[in-house]
Write a protein that holds these residues in place. Structure first.
Motif, PDB file in Angstrom:
ATOM      1  N   MET A  30       0.822 -12.579   9.567  1.00 15.42           N
ATOM      2  CA  MET A  30      -0.215 -11.408   8.984  1.00 15.42           C
ATOM      3  C   MET A  30       0.483 -10.225   9.283  1.00 15.42           C
ATOM      4  O   MET A  30       1.422  -9.851  10.075  1.00 15.42           O
ATOM      5  N   VAL A  31       0.200  -9.014   8.653  1.00 19.52           N
ATOM      6  CA  VAL A  31       0.831  -7.778   8.432  1.00 19.52           C
ATOM      7  C   VAL A  31      -0.115  -6.753   8.729  1.00 19.52           C
ATOM      8  O   VAL A  31      -1.185  -6.845   8.278  1.00 19.52           O
ATOM      9  N   CYS A  32       0.298  -5.805   9.687  1.00 20.42           N
ATOM     10  CA  CYS A  32      -0.671  -4.707   9.991  1.00 20.42           C
ATOM     11  C   CYS A  32       0.067  -3.330   9.835  1.00 20.42           C
ATOM     12  O   CYS A  32       1.060  -3.343  10.346  1.00 20.42           O
ATOM     13  N   GLY A  33      -0.445  -2.446   9.270  1.00 27.30           N
ATOM     14  CA  GLY A  33       0.245  -1.229   8.875  1.00 27.30           C
ATOM     15  C   GLY A  33      -0.297  -0.385   7.812  1.00 27.30           C
ATOM     16  O   GLY A  33      -1.458  -0.969   7.464  1.00 27.30           O
ATOM     17  N   SER A  49      -5.568 -10.006  -0.781  1.00 25.37           N
ATOM     18  CA  SER A  49      -7.030 -10.318  -1.292  1.00 25.37           C
ATOM     19  C   SER A  49      -7.972 -10.167  -0.296  1.00 25.37           C
ATOM     20  O   SER A  49      -9.089 -10.150  -0.493  1.00 25.37           O
ATOM     21  N   ARG A  50      -7.618  -9.979   0.867  1.00 31.33           N
ATOM     22  CA  ARG A  50      -8.725  -9.769   2.099  1.00 31.33           C
ATOM     23  C   ARG A  50      -8.963  -8.421   2.143  1.00 31.33           C
ATOM     24  O   ARG A  50     -10.046  -8.063   2.915  1.00 31.33           O
ATOM     25  N   ASP A  51      -8.359  -7.363   1.532  1.00 33.69           N
ATOM     26  CA  ASP A  51      -8.361  -5.991   1.575  1.00 33.69           C
ATOM     27  C   ASP A  51      -7.938  -5.605   0.188  1.00 33.69           C
ATOM     28  O   ASP A  51      -6.864  -4.641   0.411  1.00 33.69           O
ATOM     29  N   PRO A  52      -8.696  -5.943  -0.863  1.00 36.17           N
ATOM     30  CA  PRO A  52      -7.953  -5.593  -2.195  1.00 36.17           C
ATOM     31  C   PRO A  52      -7.722  -4.056  -2.676  1.00 36.17           C
ATOM     32  O   PRO A  52      -6.947  -3.586  -3.035  1.00 36.17           O
ATOM     33  N   ASP A  53      -8.880  -3.317  -2.311  1.00 36.32           N
ATOM     34  CA  ASP A  53      -8.818  -1.840  -2.799  1.00 36.32           C
ATOM     35  C   ASP A  53      -8.637  -0.908  -1.751  1.00 36.32           C
ATOM     36  O   ASP A  53      -8.999   0.316  -1.701  1.00 36.32           O
ATOM     37  N   ARG A  54      -7.843  -0.927  -0.701  1.00 34.24           N
ATOM     38  CA  ARG A  54      -7.230  -0.377   0.275  1.00 34.24           C
ATOM     39  C   ARG A  54      -6.414   0.913  -0.430  1.00 34.24           C
ATOM     40  O   ARG A  54      -5.332   0.607  -0.887  1.00 34.24           O
ATOM     41  N   PRO A  55      -6.863   1.909  -0.204  1.00 31.06           N
ATOM     42  CA  PRO A  55      -5.715   3.286  -0.548  1.00 31.06           C
ATOM     43  C   PRO A  55      -4.646   3.330   0.148  1.00 31.06           C
ATOM     44  O   PRO A  55      -4.448   2.827   1.406  1.00 31.06           O
ATOM     45  N   PRO A  56      -3.629   3.788  -0.447  1.00 32.93           N
ATOM     46  CA  PRO A  56      -2.115   3.784   0.146  1.00 32.93           C
ATOM     47  C   PRO A  56      -1.934   4.486   1.518  1.00 32.93           C
ATOM     48  O   PRO A  56      -1.195   4.075   2.175  1.00 32.93           O
ATOM     49  N   GLU A  57      -2.601   5.396   1.539  1.00 31.24           N
ATOM     50  CA  GLU A  57      -2.697   6.268   2.653  1.00 31.24           C
ATOM     51  C   GLU A  57      -3.515   5.875   3.941  1.00 31.24           C
ATOM     52  O   GLU A  57      -3.190   6.151   5.117  1.00 31.24           O
ATOM     53  N   TYR A  63      -3.771  -7.970   5.648  1.00 32.35           N
ATOM     54  CA  TYR A  63      -2.793  -8.535   4.659  1.00 32.35           C
ATOM     55  C   TYR A  63      -2.069  -9.606   5.478  1.00 32.35           C
ATOM     56  O   TYR A  63      -1.795  -9.665   6.491  1.00 32.35           O
ATOM     57  N   TYR A  64      -1.640 -10.395   4.697  1.00 31.60           N
ATOM     58  CA  TYR A  64      -0.754 -11.522   5.036  1.00 31.60           C
ATOM     59  C   TYR A  64       0.156 -11.765   4.039  1.00 31.60           C
ATOM     60  O   TYR A  64       0.112 -11.459   2.779  1.00 31.60           O
ATOM     61  N   LEU A  65       1.222 -12.623   4.320  1.00 35.78           N
ATOM     62  CA  LEU A  65       2.431 -12.745   3.299  1.00 35.78           C
ATOM     63  C   LEU A  65       2.177 -13.908   2.781  1.00 35.78           C
ATOM     64  O   LEU A  65       1.689 -15.195   3.277  1.00 35.78           O
ATOM     65  N   LYS A  66       2.801 -14.287   1.412  1.00 38.93           N
ATOM     66  CA  LYS A  66       2.570 -15.302   0.959  1.00 38.93           C
ATOM     67  C   LYS A  66       3.620 -16.550   1.211  1.00 38.93           C
ATOM     68  O   LYS A  66       3.454 -17.641   0.456  1.00 38.93           O
ATOM     69  N   PHE A  67       4.608 -16.152   1.982  1.00 39.35           N
ATOM     70  CA  PHE A  67       5.304 -17.250   2.528  1.00 39.35           C
ATOM     71  C   PHE A  67       5.193 -17.395   4.026  1.00 39.35           C
ATOM     72  O   PHE A  67       4.511 -16.660   4.805  1.00 39.35           O
TER      73      PHE A  67
END
Length: 116
Positions: A30-33, A49-57, A63-67
């Motif tokens: 999992m990725v947080c930031g 896919s769990r937070d698709p439209d999150r603005p860049p700021e 999020y999580y990694l595909k590997f």
């Protein structure tokens, strides 16, 4: 900025601890930031896919990694100029079955990375 990497792990170990531990693979990293930092570092290997439209700021912890290789995540962070500044882990133990002395250990581990 900061990026936190987290994962859950588990393994089975006999009561006498003389038998080999049976490790399960890491199911998801999992990725947080901040969204823009996560996308910069992990690119198309980031599953949004769990937070698709999150603005860049904005920040996310969804999020999580595909590997599933921690070393690969660490390499990507190091290549982007990040350094590990903290880590922590928790663990619990339970017996696997009433008929055996095997114990199942589960843990959650987080690594915090920072880049100026």
């Amino acid at each position: 900025g900061f990026i936190t990497i987290g994962y859950r792990g588990s393994y089975t170990l006999g009561r006498d601890s003389q038998t080999d531990a049976k490790f399960r693979r890491v199911a998801r990293i999992m990725v947080c930031g901040k969204t823009s930092l996560a996308k910069e570092v992990f690119g198309d290997t980031l599953n949004e896919s769990r937070d698709p439209d999150r603005p860049p700021e904005r920040y996310t912890s969804r999020y999580y990694l595909k590997f599933t290789f921690l070393e690969q995540a660490f390499d990507k962070l190091a290549d982007a100029g990040f350094h590990m500044v903290a880590c922590n882990s928790t663990g619990t133990c339970a017996f696997a079955h009433d008929q055996t002395d095997d114990r199942i250990w589960t843990s959650y581990t987080e690594y915090v990375f920072y880049r100026e």
